[in-house]
Design a protein around this motif. Sequence first.
Motif, short mmCIF file in Angstrom:
data_model
loop_
_atom_site.label_atom_id
_atom_site.label_comp_id
_atom_site.label_asym_id
_atom_site.label_seq_id
_atom_site.Cartn_x
_atom_site.Cartn_y
_atom_site.Cartn_z
N SER A 69 11.65 -99.76 -3.98
CA SER A 69 11.18 -99.08 -2.37
C SER A 69 11.20 -97.58 -2.56
CB SER A 69 12.25 -99.85 -1.60
OG SER A 69 12.91 -98.86 -0.30
N PRO A 70 10.02 -97.24 -1.96
CA PRO A 70 10.14 -95.94 -1.74
C PRO A 70 11.22 -94.76 -0.80
CG PRO A 70 8.46 -97.35 -1.44
CD PRO A 70 9.66 -98.23 -1.35
N SER A 71 12.46 -96.08 0.01
CA SER A 71 13.91 -95.50 0.75
C SER A 71 13.99 -97.27 0.83
CB SER A 71 12.69 -94.98 2.11
OG SER A 71 14.36 -94.31 2.97
N ILE A 72 15.16 -97.17 0.37
CA ILE A 72 16.24 -98.09 0.58
C ILE A 72 16.91 -97.71 2.15
CG2 ILE A 72 18.60 -98.96 -0.20
CD1 ILE A 72 16.21 -100.28 -1.96
N VAL A 73 17.65 -96.06 1.98
CA VAL A 73 18.20 -95.59 3.42
C VAL A 73 17.07 -96.43 4.59
CG1 VAL A 73 18.96 -93.53 4.16
CG2 VAL A 73 18.77 -93.37 2.06
N LEU A 115 22.20 -111.34 -10.45
CA LEU A 115 22.05 -110.88 -10.51
C LEU A 115 21.50 -109.38 -8.76
CD1 LEU A 115 19.11 -109.39 -12.93
CD2 LEU A 115 21.39 -107.97 -12.04
N ILE A 116 20.49 -110.52 -7.96
CA ILE A 116 20.81 -110.13 -6.39
C ILE A 116 21.48 -109.69 -5.84
CG2 ILE A 116 20.62 -112.87 -5.74
CD1 ILE A 116 19.23 -108.92 -4.66
N VAL A 117 23.29 -111.10 -5.69
CA VAL A 117 24.19 -111.26 -5.67
C VAL A 117 24.70 -110.53 -5.55
CG1 VAL A 117 26.94 -111.93 -5.20
CG2 VAL A 117 24.19 -113.45 -4.76
N ILE A 118 25.02 -109.56 -6.57
CA ILE A 118 25.55 -108.23 -7.98
C ILE A 118 25.21 -106.84 -6.86
CG2 ILE A 118 25.95 -106.25 -9.23
CD1 ILE A 118 26.18 -109.33 -11.16
N CYS A 119 23.58 -106.95 -6.71
CA CYS A 119 22.91 -105.82 -6.04
C CYS A 119 23.07 -105.56 -4.36
CB CYS A 119 21.63 -105.54 -6.11
SG CYS A 119 20.64 -106.14 -7.64
N ILE A 120 23.25 -106.74 -3.62
CA ILE A 120 23.41 -106.71 -2.39
C ILE A 120 25.00 -106.51 -1.65
CG2 ILE A 120 23.36 -108.68 0.23
CD1 ILE A 120 20.68 -107.94 -0.87
N ILE A 121 25.92 -106.89 -2.31
CA ILE A 121 27.16 -107.03 -1.79
C ILE A 121 27.16 -104.87 -1.73
CG2 ILE A 121 29.34 -106.65 -2.77
CD1 ILE A 121 29.23 -109.81 -4.14
N PRO A 122 27.36 -104.23 -3.00
CA PRO A 122 27.10 -102.86 -1.98
C PRO A 122 26.21 -102.33 -1.32
CG PRO A 122 27.23 -103.38 -4.65
CD PRO A 122 26.60 -105.13 -3.94
N LEU A 123 25.35 -102.89 -0.92
CA LEU A 123 23.92 -102.48 0.26
C LEU A 123 25.02 -102.91 1.07
CD1 LEU A 123 20.91 -103.13 -1.23
CD2 LEU A 123 21.94 -101.32 -1.59
N LEU A 124 25.46 -103.74 1.18
CA LEU A 124 26.70 -104.94 2.89
C LEU A 124 27.76 -103.84 3.05
CD1 LEU A 124 26.32 -108.21 2.11
CD2 LEU A 124 24.86 -106.73 3.19
N PHE A 125 28.55 -103.55 1.97
CA PHE A 125 29.78 -101.79 1.96
C PHE A 125 29.22 -100.88 2.30
CE2 PHE A 125 31.69 -105.60 -0.01
CZ PHE A 125 32.74 -106.01 0.06
N LEU A 126 28.14 -100.65 1.73
CA LEU A 126 28.18 -99.08 2.22
C LEU A 126 27.09 -99.07 3.97
CD1 LEU A 126 24.74 -97.52 -0.11
CD2 LEU A 126 27.39 -96.98 0.15
N SER A 136 15.03 -98.35 5.14
CA SER A 136 15.06 -99.56 4.48
C SER A 136 16.02 -100.49 5.62
CB SER A 136 14.79 -100.98 3.67
OG SER A 136 13.46 -100.64 3.09
N PHE A 137 17.14 -100.13 5.43
CA PHE A 137 18.43 -101.25 6.06
C PHE A 137 19.48 -99.38 6.94
CE2 PHE A 137 17.61 -102.86 1.26
CZ PHE A 137 16.86 -104.02 2.23
N TYR A 138 19.73 -98.85 6.75
CA TYR A 138 20.25 -97.50 7.41
C TYR A 138 20.21 -96.94 8.46
CZ TYR A 138 22.40 -99.16 2.86
OH TYR A 138 23.13 -100.09 2.18
N TRP A 139 18.69 -96.55 8.33
CA TRP A 139 17.82 -95.64 9.84
C TRP A 139 17.92 -96.46 10.74
CZ3 TRP A 139 13.91 -92.48 10.16
CH2 TRP A 139 13.25 -91.17 10.94
N PHE A 140 18.85 -96.45 11.53
CA PHE A 140 18.01 -97.75 12.73
C PHE A 140 17.09 -97.11 12.91
CE2 PHE A 140 17.58 -98.16 17.82
CZ PHE A 140 18.16 -99.09 17.73
N SER A 141 16.92 -95.58 13.72
CA SER A 141 15.07 -95.62 14.31
C SER A 141 14.20 -96.12 12.76
CB SER A 141 14.82 -94.40 14.53
OG SER A 141 15.85 -93.92 15.63
N GLY A 142 14.56 -96.09 11.33
CA GLY A 142 13.38 -96.71 10.83
C GLY A 142 13.78 -98.33 10.85
N TYR A 143 14.85 -98.91 10.57
CA TYR A 143 14.69 -100.33 10.65
C TYR A 143 14.11 -101.42 11.75
CZ TYR A 143 19.26 -100.74 12.13
OH TYR A 143 20.63 -100.24 12.91
N ILE A 144 14.08 -100.73 12.62
CA ILE A 144 13.72 -101.21 14.25
C ILE A 144 12.31 -101.24 14.68
CG2 ILE A 144 15.68 -100.89 15.35
CD1 ILE A 144 14.82 -99.24 17.07
#
Length: 377
Positions: free
Chosen positions: A128-132, A14-25, A134-142
Amino acid sequence: MTYKKRIYIIFVVLIVICIIPLLFLSLYNNPTNDDYTYAIRNQDTNLLTTILNTYKHWSGRYFATAISEINPLIYNSLTAYKIYPIFIILAFSFSFFYLINTLYKKYFSKIAIISLSSLLILTYLVKSPSIVESFYWFSGYITYTIPIITNLILLAYLTKKRNIFNFIINSILIFITVGSNEISAIIVFTILLYINIESYKNKEINKYYLYLLIISILCIAIVILSPGNFLRISVQNSSYNTNIIWTLIISTLQTIISFFAWGPILLLISIIYTYLWGIKISHYNINIFNTKLKTFFIFFVSTLFLTHIPPSFGIGSVVIGRIANVVFVFFIISWIYMTQLFINKYKKTSLVLKIIYIINILSYRLFLYSFSIIFSI
Protein backbone atom coordinates in the motif's frame (compact mmCIF):
# COMPACT_ATOMS: atom_id res chain seq x y z
CA MET A 1 -6.53 -32.00 6.46
CA THR A 2 -5.46 -31.37 2.84
CA TYR A 3 -2.49 -29.21 1.84
CA LYS A 4 -4.82 -26.64 0.30
CA LYS A 5 -6.90 -26.34 3.43
CA ARG A 6 -3.74 -25.83 5.50
CA ILE A 7 -2.60 -22.99 3.31
CA TYR A 8 -6.10 -21.50 3.40
CA ILE A 9 -5.85 -21.44 7.19
CA ILE A 10 -2.35 -19.93 7.05
CA PHE A 11 -3.61 -16.96 5.01
CA VAL A 12 -6.53 -16.43 7.40
CA VAL A 13 -4.19 -16.55 10.41
CA LEU A 14 -1.82 -14.12 8.71
CA ILE A 15 -4.52 -11.55 8.01
CA VAL A 16 -5.73 -11.75 11.61
CA ILE A 17 -2.16 -11.23 12.84
CA CYS A 18 -1.82 -8.21 10.54
CA ILE A 19 -5.22 -6.64 11.22
CA ILE A 20 -5.14 -6.77 15.02
CA PRO A 21 -2.17 -4.35 15.38
CA LEU A 22 -3.82 -1.98 12.90
CA LEU A 23 -6.94 -1.95 15.05
CA PHE A 24 -4.92 -1.25 18.19
CA LEU A 25 -3.11 1.62 16.48
CA SER A 26 -6.48 3.33 16.15
CA LEU A 27 -6.34 4.06 19.88
CA TYR A 28 -3.49 6.50 19.22
CA ASN A 29 -5.11 8.26 16.28
CA ASN A 30 -5.52 12.05 16.28
CA PRO A 31 -6.61 14.73 13.78
CA THR A 32 -4.14 16.29 11.37
CA ASN A 33 -3.85 18.64 8.37
CA ASP A 34 -7.15 19.08 6.49
CA ASP A 35 -9.15 17.68 9.40
CA TYR A 36 -8.85 21.08 11.07
CA THR A 37 -9.55 23.02 7.88
CA TYR A 38 -12.72 21.10 7.09
CA ALA A 39 -13.89 21.30 10.69
CA ILE A 40 -13.64 25.11 10.59
CA ARG A 41 -15.40 25.14 7.21
CA ASN A 42 -18.29 22.99 8.45
CA GLN A 43 -18.64 24.23 12.00
CA ASP A 44 -20.74 27.32 11.47
CA THR A 45 -22.87 26.16 8.53
CA ASN A 46 -25.45 23.47 7.89
CA LEU A 47 -24.83 20.50 5.60
CA LEU A 48 -26.55 21.90 2.52
CA THR A 49 -24.76 25.25 2.77
CA THR A 50 -21.40 23.48 3.15
CA ILE A 51 -22.02 21.36 0.06
CA LEU A 52 -23.15 24.32 -2.06
CA ASN A 53 -20.35 26.64 -0.94
CA THR A 54 -17.70 23.99 -1.52
CA TYR A 55 -19.23 23.10 -4.88
CA LYS A 56 -19.14 26.73 -5.99
CA HIS A 57 -15.70 27.66 -4.67
CA TRP A 58 -13.50 24.59 -4.27
CA SER A 59 -14.57 21.07 -5.29
CA GLY A 60 -17.27 19.08 -7.05
CA ARG A 61 -16.81 16.07 -4.77
CA TYR A 62 -20.32 16.28 -3.41
CA PHE A 63 -20.29 13.06 -1.36
CA ALA A 64 -16.85 13.63 0.18
CA THR A 65 -18.00 17.12 1.17
CA ALA A 66 -21.24 15.78 2.65
CA ILE A 67 -19.59 13.02 4.69
CA SER A 68 -16.99 15.46 6.05
CA GLU A 69 -19.84 16.63 8.24
CA ILE A 70 -19.11 13.71 10.58
CA ASN A 71 -15.67 15.17 11.34
CA PRO A 72 -15.23 14.56 15.09
CA LEU A 73 -13.61 17.98 15.56
CA ILE A 74 -16.96 19.60 14.78
CA TYR A 75 -18.38 17.84 17.83
CA ASN A 76 -15.26 18.22 19.99
CA SER A 77 -14.76 14.46 20.14
CA LEU A 78 -11.26 13.04 19.93
CA THR A 79 -12.65 9.65 20.94
CA ALA A 80 -14.39 9.32 17.58
CA TYR A 81 -11.00 9.70 15.86
CA LYS A 82 -9.97 6.48 17.55
CA ILE A 83 -13.19 4.65 16.74
CA TYR A 84 -13.66 5.59 13.08
CA PRO A 85 -10.50 3.79 11.82
CA ILE A 86 -11.70 0.54 13.37
CA PHE A 87 -14.86 0.67 11.28
CA ILE A 88 -12.90 1.68 8.17
CA ILE A 89 -10.43 -1.22 8.52
CA LEU A 90 -13.22 -3.74 9.11
CA ALA A 91 -15.36 -2.37 6.27
CA PHE A 92 -12.35 -2.38 3.93
CA SER A 93 -11.66 -6.03 4.77
CA PHE A 94 -15.31 -6.97 4.45
CA SER A 95 -15.58 -5.39 0.98
CA PHE A 96 -12.90 -7.74 -0.36
CA PHE A 97 -14.64 -10.72 1.21
CA TYR A 98 -18.04 -9.61 -0.13
CA LEU A 99 -16.72 -9.36 -3.68
CA ILE A 100 -14.94 -12.72 -3.62
CA ASN A 101 -17.84 -14.43 -1.87
CA THR A 102 -20.31 -13.08 -4.43
CA LEU A 103 -18.20 -14.37 -7.33
CA TYR A 104 -16.93 -17.70 -5.95
CA LYS A 105 -19.40 -18.92 -3.33
CA LYS A 106 -20.79 -21.57 -5.70
CA TYR A 107 -17.37 -23.10 -6.30
CA PHE A 108 -15.41 -22.90 -3.04
CA SER A 109 -15.87 -23.46 0.65
CA LYS A 110 -16.16 -20.49 2.99
CA ILE A 111 -12.62 -20.99 4.30
CA ALA A 112 -11.26 -20.89 0.73
CA ILE A 113 -13.15 -17.66 0.03
CA ILE A 114 -11.95 -16.04 3.26
CA SER A 115 -8.44 -17.19 2.42
CA LEU A 116 -8.47 -15.58 -1.04
CA SER A 117 -9.87 -12.38 0.45
CA SER A 118 -7.11 -12.48 3.06
CA LEU A 119 -4.45 -12.93 0.37
CA LEU A 120 -5.68 -9.87 -1.53
CA ILE A 121 -5.85 -7.75 1.63
CA LEU A 122 -2.35 -8.91 2.62
CA THR A 123 -1.11 -7.85 -0.81
CA TYR A 124 -2.59 -4.43 -0.26
CA LEU A 125 -1.11 -4.08 3.23
CA VAL A 126 2.35 -5.12 2.01
CA LYS A 127 2.52 -2.69 -0.91
CA SER A 128 0.00 0.00 0.00
CA PRO A 129 1.36 3.45 -0.91
CA SER A 130 0.06 4.79 2.41
CA ILE A 131 -1.53 2.78 5.22
CA VAL A 132 -1.87 5.95 7.30
CA GLU A 133 -3.92 7.73 4.65
CA SER A 134 -5.93 4.57 4.04
CA PHE A 135 -7.18 4.00 7.57
CA TYR A 136 -6.19 6.75 10.00
CA TRP A 137 -6.35 10.17 8.36
CA PHE A 138 -10.00 11.25 8.48
CA SER A 139 -9.86 13.53 5.44
CA GLY A 140 -8.02 10.82 3.53
CA TYR A 141 -10.27 7.85 4.19
CA ILE A 142 -13.59 9.67 3.73
CA THR A 143 -12.44 10.81 0.29
CA TYR A 144 -10.52 7.76 -0.93
CA THR A 145 -10.96 4.63 1.22
CA ILE A 146 -14.74 4.78 1.49
CA PRO A 147 -15.10 4.87 -2.33
CA ILE A 148 -12.69 1.91 -2.55
CA ILE A 149 -15.12 0.04 -0.30
CA THR A 150 -18.21 1.09 -2.27
CA ASN A 151 -16.49 0.31 -5.56
CA LEU A 152 -15.68 -3.25 -4.50
CA ILE A 153 -19.26 -3.75 -3.36
CA LEU A 154 -20.43 -2.24 -6.66
CA LEU A 155 -18.37 -4.80 -8.58
CA ALA A 156 -20.12 -7.54 -6.63
CA TYR A 157 -23.60 -6.10 -7.22
CA LEU A 158 -22.97 -5.70 -10.95
CA THR A 159 -22.77 -9.49 -11.19
CA LYS A 160 -26.03 -10.07 -9.32
CA LYS A 161 -29.50 -10.58 -10.71
CA ARG A 162 -30.66 -7.60 -12.75
CA ASN A 163 -33.76 -6.33 -10.98
CA ILE A 164 -35.11 -3.02 -9.66
CA PHE A 165 -33.73 -3.50 -6.15
CA ASN A 166 -30.18 -4.21 -7.33
CA PHE A 167 -30.41 -1.39 -9.85
CA ILE A 168 -31.19 1.04 -7.02
CA ILE A 169 -28.31 -0.33 -4.93
CA ASN A 170 -25.93 -0.03 -7.89
CA SER A 171 -27.11 3.51 -8.56
CA ILE A 172 -26.52 4.54 -4.95
CA LEU A 173 -23.04 2.97 -4.98
CA ILE A 174 -22.21 4.78 -8.22
CA PHE A 175 -23.48 8.06 -6.77
CA ILE A 176 -21.30 7.66 -3.67
CA THR A 177 -18.16 6.46 -5.45
CA VAL A 178 -18.19 9.02 -8.25
CA GLY A 179 -18.96 11.85 -5.84
CA SER A 180 -15.97 11.06 -3.63
CA ASN A 181 -12.97 11.62 -5.91
CA GLU A 182 -12.06 11.84 -9.58
CA ILE A 183 -9.91 8.69 -9.62
CA SER A 184 -12.74 6.48 -8.38
CA ALA A 185 -15.08 8.21 -10.82
CA ILE A 186 -12.81 7.27 -13.74
CA ILE A 187 -12.63 3.65 -12.60
CA VAL A 188 -16.42 3.34 -12.23
CA PHE A 189 -16.99 4.93 -15.64
CA THR A 190 -14.47 2.73 -17.48
CA ILE A 191 -15.80 -0.45 -15.83
CA LEU A 192 -19.37 0.33 -16.87
CA LEU A 193 -18.20 1.40 -20.33
CA TYR A 194 -16.30 -1.87 -20.72
CA ILE A 195 -19.35 -3.92 -19.68
CA ASN A 196 -21.51 -2.08 -22.22
CA ILE A 197 -18.93 -2.49 -24.99
CA GLU A 198 -18.73 -6.22 -24.30
CA SER A 199 -22.53 -6.45 -24.41
CA TYR A 200 -22.61 -4.57 -27.70
CA LYS A 201 -19.91 -6.85 -29.19
CA ASN A 202 -22.20 -9.76 -28.38
CA LYS A 203 -24.88 -8.01 -30.46
CA GLU A 204 -26.84 -7.14 -27.37
CA ILE A 205 -27.65 -3.77 -25.86
CA ASN A 206 -28.21 -4.40 -22.17
CA LYS A 207 -30.41 -1.56 -20.96
CA TYR A 208 -29.68 -2.37 -17.32
CA TYR A 209 -25.96 -1.64 -17.68
CA LEU A 210 -26.56 1.15 -20.18
CA TYR A 211 -28.72 3.03 -17.67
CA LEU A 212 -26.06 2.54 -14.99
CA LEU A 213 -23.46 3.96 -17.39
CA ILE A 214 -25.69 6.98 -18.01
CA ILE A 215 -26.08 7.50 -14.26
CA SER A 216 -22.29 7.41 -13.84
CA ILE A 217 -21.90 9.97 -16.64
CA LEU A 218 -24.44 12.27 -15.01
CA CYS A 219 -22.67 11.98 -11.65
CA ILE A 220 -19.30 12.67 -13.30
CA ALA A 221 -20.81 15.71 -15.03
CA ILE A 222 -21.93 17.05 -11.65
CA VAL A 223 -18.37 16.65 -10.34
CA ILE A 224 -16.58 18.06 -13.39
CA LEU A 225 -18.90 21.02 -13.98
CA SER A 226 -18.45 22.33 -10.46
CA PRO A 227 -17.46 26.02 -10.59
CA GLY A 228 -15.15 25.29 -7.67
CA ASN A 229 -13.18 22.84 -9.80
CA PHE A 230 -12.41 25.49 -12.40
CA LEU A 231 -11.39 27.98 -9.71
CA ARG A 232 -9.10 25.48 -8.00
CA ILE A 233 -7.55 24.25 -11.25
CA SER A 234 -6.88 27.80 -12.43
CA VAL A 235 -5.06 28.59 -9.19
CA GLN A 236 -3.15 25.31 -9.07
CA ASN A 237 -2.24 25.37 -12.75
CA SER A 238 -0.79 28.86 -12.36
CA SER A 239 1.16 27.68 -9.34
CA TYR A 240 2.45 24.41 -10.83
CA ASN A 241 2.53 25.49 -14.50
CA THR A 242 1.08 22.20 -15.74
CA ASN A 243 0.12 21.61 -19.37
CA ILE A 244 -1.30 18.91 -21.61
CA ILE A 245 2.07 17.63 -22.83
CA TRP A 246 3.39 17.29 -19.27
CA THR A 247 0.18 15.55 -18.22
CA LEU A 248 0.39 12.98 -21.03
CA ILE A 249 4.09 12.28 -20.45
CA ILE A 250 3.85 11.90 -16.68
CA SER A 251 0.65 9.80 -16.95
CA THR A 252 2.32 7.46 -19.44
CA LEU A 253 5.44 7.09 -17.30
CA GLN A 254 3.39 6.47 -14.17
CA THR A 255 1.37 3.79 -15.94
CA ILE A 256 4.57 1.98 -16.91
CA ILE A 257 6.11 2.42 -13.46
CA SER A 258 3.01 0.86 -11.87
CA PHE A 259 3.90 -2.50 -13.42
CA PHE A 260 7.45 -2.33 -12.04
CA ALA A 261 6.27 -1.19 -8.60
CA TRP A 262 3.40 -3.63 -8.13
CA GLY A 263 3.99 -6.30 -10.78
CA PRO A 264 6.57 -8.47 -8.96
CA ILE A 265 4.45 -9.14 -5.87
CA LEU A 266 1.38 -9.70 -8.00
CA LEU A 267 3.25 -12.23 -10.12
CA LEU A 268 3.85 -14.20 -6.93
CA ILE A 269 0.20 -13.77 -5.94
CA SER A 270 -0.83 -15.00 -9.41
CA ILE A 271 1.14 -18.20 -8.93
CA ILE A 272 -0.46 -18.83 -5.55
CA TYR A 273 -3.90 -17.94 -6.94
CA THR A 274 -3.48 -20.25 -9.92
CA TYR A 275 -2.75 -23.28 -7.77
CA LEU A 276 -5.30 -22.68 -5.04
CA TRP A 277 -8.23 -21.16 -6.97
CA GLY A 278 -7.57 -20.40 -10.64
CA ILE A 279 -7.27 -23.89 -12.12
CA LYS A 280 -10.48 -25.04 -10.46
CA ILE A 281 -12.40 -21.95 -11.64
CA SER A 282 -11.20 -22.55 -15.21
CA HIS A 283 -13.25 -25.77 -15.30
CA TYR A 284 -16.48 -23.79 -14.99
CA ASN A 285 -18.12 -21.63 -17.62
CA ILE A 286 -18.56 -18.48 -15.54
CA ASN A 287 -20.13 -15.60 -17.42
CA ILE A 288 -17.94 -12.83 -15.97
CA PHE A 289 -14.85 -14.52 -17.44
CA ASN A 290 -16.30 -14.75 -20.94
CA THR A 291 -14.18 -11.94 -22.32
CA LYS A 292 -10.94 -11.77 -24.28
CA LEU A 293 -7.68 -11.36 -22.38
CA LYS A 294 -6.33 -8.90 -24.94
CA THR A 295 -9.45 -6.74 -24.77
CA PHE A 296 -9.40 -6.59 -20.99
CA PHE A 297 -5.69 -5.80 -20.92
CA ILE A 298 -6.32 -2.79 -23.18
CA PHE A 299 -9.09 -1.66 -20.84
CA PHE A 300 -6.83 -2.20 -17.83
CA VAL A 301 -3.90 -0.16 -19.19
CA SER A 302 -6.21 2.56 -20.52
CA THR A 303 -7.89 2.93 -17.15
CA LEU A 304 -4.53 3.06 -15.38
CA PHE A 305 -3.43 5.82 -17.73
CA LEU A 306 -6.62 7.82 -17.19
CA THR A 307 -6.35 7.60 -13.39
CA HIS A 308 -3.02 9.45 -13.55
CA ILE A 309 -4.39 12.40 -15.51
CA PRO A 310 -6.31 14.31 -12.78
CA PRO A 311 -3.37 14.74 -10.34
CA SER A 312 -0.90 15.30 -13.18
CA PHE A 313 -3.00 18.03 -14.76
CA GLY A 314 -4.53 19.48 -11.60
CA ILE A 315 -1.45 19.92 -9.42
CA GLY A 316 1.41 18.67 -11.59
CA SER A 317 1.91 15.72 -9.27
CA VAL A 318 2.42 12.00 -9.66
CA VAL A 319 -0.07 9.62 -8.08
CA ILE A 320 1.05 9.06 -4.48
CA GLY A 321 -0.38 8.31 -1.05
CA ARG A 322 -4.13 8.16 -0.74
CA ILE A 323 -4.64 8.61 -4.50
CA ALA A 324 -2.30 5.73 -5.29
CA ASN A 325 -4.21 3.56 -2.80
CA VAL A 326 -7.28 3.76 -5.04
CA VAL A 327 -5.26 2.88 -8.13
CA PHE A 328 -3.52 0.00 -6.33
CA VAL A 329 -6.78 -1.70 -5.33
CA PHE A 330 -7.96 -1.45 -8.94
CA PHE A 331 -4.60 -2.90 -10.01
CA ILE A 332 -4.91 -5.86 -7.63
CA ILE A 333 -8.45 -6.79 -8.67
CA SER A 334 -7.74 -6.33 -12.38
CA TRP A 335 -4.53 -8.37 -12.15
CA ILE A 336 -6.29 -11.32 -10.53
CA TYR A 337 -9.05 -11.07 -13.12
CA MET A 338 -6.47 -11.12 -15.93
CA THR A 339 -4.76 -14.08 -14.30
CA GLN A 340 -8.02 -16.01 -14.46
CA LEU A 341 -8.55 -15.00 -18.09
CA PHE A 342 -5.03 -16.24 -18.87
CA ILE A 343 -5.67 -19.58 -17.18
CA ASN A 344 -8.99 -19.97 -18.99
CA LYS A 345 -7.39 -19.19 -22.35
CA TYR A 346 -4.42 -21.52 -22.05
CA LYS A 347 -5.80 -24.30 -19.87
CA LYS A 348 -5.95 -26.68 -22.84
CA THR A 349 -2.35 -26.01 -23.86
CA SER A 350 -0.38 -28.92 -22.41
CA LEU A 351 2.97 -27.12 -22.35
CA VAL A 352 1.51 -24.12 -20.55
CA LEU A 353 -0.26 -26.38 -18.07
CA LYS A 354 2.96 -28.22 -17.34
CA ILE A 355 4.85 -24.97 -16.79
CA ILE A 356 2.11 -23.61 -14.54
CA TYR A 357 1.98 -26.89 -12.64
CA ILE A 358 5.74 -27.02 -12.06
CA ILE A 359 5.89 -23.37 -10.96
CA ASN A 360 2.92 -23.87 -8.67
CA ILE A 361 4.37 -26.97 -7.01
CA LEU A 362 7.78 -25.37 -6.49
CA SER A 363 6.36 -22.12 -5.13
CA TYR A 364 3.84 -23.97 -3.01
CA ARG A 365 6.54 -26.18 -1.44
CA LEU A 366 8.75 -23.15 -0.89
CA PHE A 367 5.86 -21.32 0.72
CA LEU A 368 5.13 -24.19 3.12
CA TYR A 369 8.82 -24.59 3.90
CA SER A 370 9.13 -20.88 4.71
CA PHE A 371 6.24 -21.02 7.14
CA SER A 372 7.50 -24.21 8.74
CA ILE A 373 10.76 -22.36 9.51
CA ILE A 374 8.90 -19.33 10.85
CA PHE A 375 6.68 -21.38 13.17
CA SER A 376 9.60 -23.46 14.40
CA ILE A 377 11.53 -20.40 15.59
